[in-house]
Design an enzyme around this catalytic site. Structure first.
Site, mmCIF file in Angstrom:
data_model
loop_
_atom_site.group_PDB
_atom_site.id
_atom_site.type_symbol
_atom_site.label_atom_id
_atom_site.label_comp_id
_atom_site.label_asym_id
_atom_site.label_seq_id
_atom_site.Cartn_x
_atom_site.Cartn_y
_atom_site.Cartn_z
ATOM 1 N N HIS A 137 0.845 -1.203 0.000
ATOM 2 C CA HIS A 137 0.000 0.000 0.000
ATOM 3 C C HIS A 137 0.881 1.254 0.000
ATOM 4 O O HIS A 137 0.643 2.196 -0.765
ATOM 5 C CB HIS A 137 -0.906 -0.048 1.244
ATOM 6 C CG HIS A 137 -1.730 1.178 1.488
ATOM 7 N ND1 HIS A 137 -3.111 1.153 1.543
ATOM 8 C CD2 HIS A 137 -1.375 2.469 1.733
ATOM 9 C CE1 HIS A 137 -3.558 2.377 1.790
ATOM 10 N NE2 HIS A 137 -2.533 3.194 1.919
ATOM 11 N N GLU A 138 1.919 1.240 0.847
ATOM 12 C CA GLU A 138 2.796 2.418 0.952
ATOM 13 C C GLU A 138 3.650 2.582 -0.304
ATOM 14 O O GLU A 138 3.860 3.706 -0.766
ATOM 15 C CB GLU A 138 3.688 2.320 2.196
ATOM 16 C CG GLU A 138 2.935 2.242 3.523
ATOM 17 C CD GLU A 138 1.867 3.305 3.705
ATOM 18 O OE1 GLU A 138 2.054 4.433 3.200
ATOM 19 O OE2 GLU A 138 0.833 3.020 4.329
HETATM 20 NI NI NI Z 1 -2.313 5.242 2.386
#
Ligand code: NI
Length: 173
Positions: A137-138
């Site tokens: 996600h990051e």
């Molecule tokens: Ni985020």
């Protein structure tokens, strides 16, 4: 150390491809520290530099969530995925830049990531569970991608409209 304001979607800076970090300067050290305190304060399990308006390839995370457990802050500079599992995992994801919206996203269950640490050394580690989801996600953030970009156009549009309205209401005070 200071808490930095977190950008809220929609914001053009959240859609940009971030630039590699050239050197582990004191400014990068300060940024990483600020991002960690900002993440813990939010609270969240991950935060990417573009979310505080810095378009550099760097994120922080700590997926230790158990009450009383020792925190495990991680700073990943110029991270890349070197391997992914065929097995996938579906998690209900959220994002500090998209408050109060959550949706299921399916991603590889395990990833091997390689990055530079604040110590200037290259690190490589396999992540699984929440750590794997968070790391992916990051990393997406550094490529201008949000978790809602993994959803269908209708759901994404709905969340984006709600967020735009929230920002307008906030600006109006
Ligand atoms: Ni985020």
């Amino acid at each position: 150390m200071s808490i930095r304001p977190i950008l809220i979607h929609p914001d053009p800076r959240l859609k940009k491809l971030c630039k590699p970090v050239e050197s582990i300067s004191p400014e990068i050290g300060k940024l990483a520290e600020d991002m960690l305190v900002t993440m813990y304060d939010a609270p969240g399990v991950g935060l990417a530099a573009p979310q505080v308006g810095v378009l550099s390839r760097l994120f922080v995370m700590d997926c230790v969530k158990e009450e009383g457990a020792t925190p495990r802050p991680m700073v990943l500079i110029n991270p890349e995925i070197v391997a992914t599992s065929d097995e996938v995992n579906t998690y209900e994801e959220g994002c500090l830049s998209i408050p109060e919206h959550y949706a299921e996203v399916t991603r590889p269950a395990r990833v091997v990531m390689r990055w530079t640490g604040l110590d200037g050394q290259v690190h490589e580690q396999e992540f699984d569970g929440l750590w794997a989801t968070c790391a992916q996600h990051e990393l997406d953030h550094l490529n201008g991608k949000l978790f809602i970009d993994h959803l269908g156009a209708i759901k994404r549009g709905m969340i984006t409209r709600k967020m735009a309205k929230l920002k307008r209401d906030k600006a109006r005070g």
